[in-house]
Structure formats: structure tokens, C-alpha cells
Write a protein that holds these residues in place. Structure first.
Motif, PDB file in Angstrom:
ATOM      1  N   PHE A  59       3.045   6.695   2.720  1.00 28.49           N
ATOM      2  CA  PHE A  59       3.975   6.770   1.592  1.00 28.49           C
ATOM      3  C   PHE A  59       4.070   5.437   0.859  1.00 28.49           C
ATOM      4  O   PHE A  59       4.199   5.405  -0.367  1.00 28.49           O
ATOM      5  CB  PHE A  59       5.355   7.226   2.081  1.00 28.49           C
ATOM      6  N   GLU A  60       4.004   4.340   1.595  1.00 28.54           N
ATOM      7  CA  GLU A  60       4.033   3.026   0.965  1.00 28.54           C
ATOM      8  C   GLU A  60       2.751   2.771   0.170  1.00 28.54           C
ATOM      9  O   GLU A  60       2.798   2.177  -0.910  1.00 28.54           O
ATOM     10  CB  GLU A  60       4.234   1.941   2.018  1.00 28.54           C
ATOM     11  N   ILE A  61       1.631   3.214   0.707  1.00 27.67           N
ATOM     12  CA  ILE A  61       0.359   3.079  -0.021  1.00 27.67           C
ATOM     13  C   ILE A  61       0.421   3.871  -1.326  1.00 27.67           C
ATOM     14  O   ILE A  61       0.044   3.370  -2.388  1.00 27.67           O
ATOM     15  CB  ILE A  61      -0.828   3.537   0.860  1.00 27.67           C
ATOM     16  N   TYR A  62       0.911   5.099  -1.252  1.00 28.97           N
ATOM     17  CA  TYR A  62       1.033   5.925  -2.459  1.00 28.97           C
ATOM     18  C   TYR A  62       1.969   5.269  -3.468  1.00 28.97           C
ATOM     19  O   TYR A  62       1.659   5.181  -4.655  1.00 28.97           O
ATOM     20  CB  TYR A  62       1.538   7.323  -2.092  1.00 28.97           C
ATOM     21  N   SER A  63       3.093   4.789  -3.001  1.00 28.50           N
ATOM     22  CA  SER A  63       4.069   4.159  -3.883  1.00 28.50           C
ATOM     23  C   SER A  63       3.502   2.911  -4.547  1.00 28.50           C
ATOM     24  O   SER A  63       3.667   2.695  -5.750  1.00 28.50           O
ATOM     25  CB  SER A  63       5.327   3.798  -3.096  1.00 28.50           C
ATOM     26  N   THR A  64       2.801   2.095  -3.768  1.00 24.64           N
ATOM     27  CA  THR A  64       2.290   0.830  -4.281  1.00 24.64           C
ATOM     28  C   THR A  64       1.067   1.011  -5.163  1.00 24.64           C
ATOM     29  O   THR A  64       0.997   0.454  -6.266  1.00 24.64           O
ATOM     30  CB  THR A  64       1.940  -0.120  -3.116  1.00 24.64           C
ATOM     31  N   PHE A  65       0.106   1.791  -4.693  1.00 23.44           N
ATOM     32  CA  PHE A  65      -1.183   1.837  -5.379  1.00 23.44           C
ATOM     33  C   PHE A  65      -1.350   3.022  -6.321  1.00 23.44           C
ATOM     34  O   PHE A  65      -2.311   3.055  -7.083  1.00 23.44           O
ATOM     35  CB  PHE A  65      -2.319   1.809  -4.356  1.00 23.44           C
ATOM     36  N   VAL A  66      -0.455   3.981  -6.308  1.00 23.79           N
ATOM     37  CA  VAL A  66      -0.555   5.104  -7.244  1.00 23.79           C
ATOM     38  C   VAL A  66       0.572   5.037  -8.266  1.00 23.79           C
ATOM     39  O   VAL A  66       0.336   4.933  -9.464  1.00 23.79           O
ATOM     40  CB  VAL A  66      -0.555   6.461  -6.501  1.00 23.79           C
ATOM     41  N   GLU A  91       3.032   2.676  -8.784  1.00 23.45           N
ATOM     42  CA  GLU A  91       3.198   1.395  -9.467  1.00 23.45           C
ATOM     43  C   GLU A  91       2.029   1.085 -10.401  1.00 23.45           C
ATOM     44  O   GLU A  91       2.219   0.509 -11.460  1.00 23.45           O
ATOM     45  CB  GLU A  91       3.394   0.270  -8.456  1.00 23.45           C
ATOM     46  N   GLU A  92       0.810   1.472 -10.016  1.00 14.90           N
ATOM     47  CA  GLU A  92      -0.332   1.239 -10.895  1.00 14.90           C
ATOM     48  C   GLU A  92      -0.264   2.126 -12.131  1.00 14.90           C
ATOM     49  O   GLU A  92      -0.711   1.732 -13.206  1.00 14.90           O
ATOM     50  CB  GLU A  92      -1.643   1.459 -10.141  1.00 14.90           C
ATOM     51  N   LYS A  93       0.293   3.304 -11.988  1.00 13.37           N
ATOM     52  CA  LYS A  93       0.430   4.214 -13.123  1.00 13.37           C
ATOM     53  C   LYS A  93       1.267   3.572 -14.229  1.00 13.37           C
ATOM     54  O   LYS A  93       0.974   3.730 -15.416  1.00 13.37           O
ATOM     55  CB  LYS A  93       1.070   5.519 -12.664  1.00 13.37           C
ATOM     56  N   PHE A  94       2.292   2.845 -13.852  1.00 13.64           N
ATOM     57  CA  PHE A  94       3.169   2.199 -14.821  1.00 13.64           C
ATOM     58  C   PHE A  94       2.861   0.695 -14.969  1.00 13.64           C
ATOM     59  O   PHE A  94       3.638  -0.041 -15.554  1.00 13.64           O
ATOM     60  CB  PHE A  94       4.630   2.401 -14.425  1.00 13.64           C
ATOM     61  N   GLU A  95       1.736   0.270 -14.398  1.00 23.17           N
ATOM     62  CA  GLU A  95       1.239  -1.108 -14.489  1.00 23.17           C
ATOM     63  C   GLU A  95       2.208  -2.148 -13.937  1.00 23.17           C
ATOM     64  O   GLU A  95       2.329  -3.257 -14.451  1.00 23.17           O
ATOM     65  CB  GLU A  95       0.853  -1.434 -15.934  1.00 23.17           C
ATOM     66  N   PHE A  96       2.925  -1.776 -12.859  1.00 21.38           N
ATOM     67  CA  PHE A  96       3.819  -2.713 -12.182  1.00 21.38           C
ATOM     68  C   PHE A  96       3.142  -3.377 -10.989  1.00 21.38           C
ATOM     69  O   PHE A  96       3.619  -4.367 -10.477  1.00 21.38           O
ATOM     70  CB  PHE A  96       5.083  -2.014 -11.666  1.00 21.38           C
ATOM     71  N   ASN A  97       2.048  -2.824 -10.539  1.00 18.48           N
ATOM     72  CA  ASN A  97       1.434  -3.275  -9.304  1.00 18.48           C
ATOM     73  C   ASN A  97       0.644  -4.563  -9.503  1.00 18.48           C
ATOM     74  O   ASN A  97      -0.276  -4.626 -10.302  1.00 18.48           O
ATOM     75  CB  ASN A  97       0.515  -2.186  -8.745  1.00 18.48           C
ATOM     76  N   LYS A  98       1.001  -5.578  -8.762  1.00 18.70           N
ATOM     77  CA  LYS A  98       0.257  -6.837  -8.728  1.00 18.70           C
ATOM     78  C   LYS A  98      -0.302  -7.067  -7.320  1.00 18.70           C
ATOM     79  O   LYS A  98      -0.855  -8.118  -7.027  1.00 18.70           O
ATOM     80  CB  LYS A  98       1.168  -8.017  -9.106  1.00 18.70           C
ATOM     81  N   THR A  99      -0.140  -6.082  -6.440  1.00 18.87           N
ATOM     82  CA  THR A  99      -0.535  -6.202  -5.043  1.00 18.87           C
ATOM     83  C   THR A  99      -1.982  -5.767  -4.851  1.00 18.87           C
ATOM     84  O   THR A  99      -2.381  -4.716  -5.335  1.00 18.87           O
ATOM     85  CB  THR A  99       0.370  -5.321  -4.157  1.00 18.87           C
ATOM     86  N   THR A 100      -2.744  -6.590  -4.127  1.00 23.64           N
ATOM     87  CA  THR A 100      -4.101  -6.191  -3.760  1.00 23.64           C
ATOM     88  C   THR A 100      -4.047  -5.515  -2.390  1.00 23.64           C
ATOM     89  O   THR A 100      -3.036  -5.600  -1.680  1.00 23.64           O
ATOM     90  CB  THR A 100      -5.030  -7.414  -3.689  1.00 23.64           C
ATOM     91  N   LYS A 101      -5.122  -4.870  -2.023  1.00 26.26           N
ATOM     92  CA  LYS A 101      -5.177  -4.221  -0.704  1.00 26.26           C
ATOM     93  C   LYS A 101      -5.048  -5.258   0.411  1.00 26.26           C
ATOM     94  O   LYS A 101      -4.385  -5.019   1.412  1.00 26.26           O
ATOM     95  CB  LYS A 101      -6.461  -3.413  -0.561  1.00 26.26           C
ATOM     96  N   ARG A 102      -5.663  -6.414   0.188  1.00 25.51           N
ATOM     97  CA  ARG A 102      -5.587  -7.489   1.182  1.00 25.51           C
ATOM     98  C   ARG A 102      -4.141  -7.976   1.334  1.00 25.51           C
ATOM     99  O   ARG A 102      -3.659  -8.167   2.452  1.00 25.51           O
ATOM    100  CB  ARG A 102      -6.490  -8.644   0.752  1.00 25.51           C
ATOM    101  N   THR A 103      -3.456  -8.159   0.214  1.00 28.88           N
ATOM    102  CA  THR A 103      -2.056  -8.599   0.257  1.00 28.88           C
ATOM    103  C   THR A 103      -1.182  -7.555   0.940  1.00 28.88           C
ATOM    104  O   THR A 103      -0.293  -7.900   1.720  1.00 28.88           O
ATOM    105  CB  THR A 103      -1.535  -8.860  -1.176  1.00 28.88           C
ATOM    106  N   PHE A 104      -1.435  -6.295   0.661  1.00 32.10           N
ATOM    107  CA  PHE A 104      -0.668  -5.214   1.271  1.00 32.10           C
ATOM    108  C   PHE A 104      -0.801  -5.252   2.785  1.00 32.10           C
ATOM    109  O   PHE A 104       0.187  -5.185   3.522  1.00 32.10           O
ATOM    110  CB  PHE A 104      -1.134  -3.860   0.719  1.00 32.10           C
ATOM    111  N   ILE A 105      -2.025  -5.382   3.272  1.00 28.72           N
ATOM    112  CA  ILE A 105      -2.277  -5.408   4.720  1.00 28.72           C
ATOM    113  C   ILE A 105      -1.649  -6.655   5.351  1.00 28.72           C
ATOM    114  O   ILE A 105      -1.003  -6.565   6.399  1.00 28.72           O
ATOM    115  CB  ILE A 105      -3.790  -5.335   5.009  1.00 28.72           C
ATOM    116  N   LEU A 106      -1.832  -7.811   4.711  1.00 27.09           N
ATOM    117  CA  LEU A 106      -1.242  -9.042   5.249  1.00 27.09           C
ATOM    118  C   LEU A 106       0.284  -8.956   5.289  1.00 27.09           C
ATOM    119  O   LEU A 106       0.910  -9.419   6.253  1.00 27.09           O
ATOM    120  CB  LEU A 106      -1.677 -10.250   4.425  1.00 27.09           C
TER     121      LEU A 106
END
Length: 116
Positions: A56-63, A65-80
Motif C-alpha cells: 500500500f505504501e508503494i502504491y501510495s508513493t509511486f502511483v 503521488e507520481e500521478k499528481f507529480e508530488f513524488n520526489k522519492t526514488t526506489k532506493r530512497t524508499f527502501i533505505l
């Protein structure tokens, strides 16, 4: 809402399937120390909860937030961030949990005064 519902259903299933008793048996088999058993028990619960919430966090962050161009998080940052959160939860949460358990065992009926 879906995430909360899933977590609630998982809790109900574990409760009625005697999952907490099973988890306690596992913790008891891994250690004879009361404090370490408590950390193992709640640690397994925390990891399971985290694993259930990650999709659910992956969907929220990468789907979303990206839809509305709010996402500045990379996959690496998310995992870290997830790994750092688990370590902080282990250190801070484990320390607080051990303090509360110590206060309960030593303080008797007045343990709540110690933990305030």
C-alpha cells in the motif's frame, strides 16, 4: 481505507486462529529470557505489520503521488527509509517496551506511575 481494513481483518484472523499463542510458543522456544521473548514477540508482529503495509505504501508513493507529480522519492530512497525505520523502531520501540516491562515487573500495582 483498504489498508486499514486488511490490517483489521489480519488481526481478527490471527486472534481467532490462536496466532498470538503460536507466536508466543515460537518466542518461548527461541529464548528463556523474559525480556528477550518480549522483544521477539513484538518484533515479529512489527515485521509482519510492515510487510502487510508495504504494498500500500508503494502504491501510495509511486502511483498516486507520481500521478499528481508530488513524488520526489526514488526506489532506493524508499527502501533505505524502510530499513532505517525498522532499525529506529527496533532501537527506540524496543527500549521503550523493555522499560515498560521492567516497570511492570518491578513496580507492581504502581508501575503506571513509573511509566507516565
Amino acid at each position: 481505507m483498504i489498508s486499514s481494513t486488511l490490517m483489521f481483518l489480519a488481526l481478527i484472523i490471527v486472534l481467532f486462529a490462536n496466532g498470538f499463542a503460536w507466536l508466543d510458543t515460537i518466542a518461548r522456544s527461541l529464548s528463556s529470557s523474559l525480556y528477550l521473548r518480549t522483544l521477539i514477540f513484538f518484533g515479529i508482529l512489527g515485521v509482519a505489520s510492515t510487510l502487510l503495509s508495504i504494498p500500500f505504501e508503494i502504491y501510495s508513493t509511486f502511483v498516486v503521488e507520481e500521478k499528481f507529480e508530488f513524488n520526489k522519492t526514488t526506489k532506493r530512497t524508499f527502501i533505505l527509509d524502510k530499513v532505517k525505520g525498522l532499525f529506529l523502531g527496533l532501537i527506540l520501540g524496543g527500549g521503550i517496551l523493555l522499560f515498560i516491562q521492567w516497570a511492570y515487573l518491578k513496580g507492581g500495582h504502581a508501575f503506571w506511575i513509573i511509566t507516565i
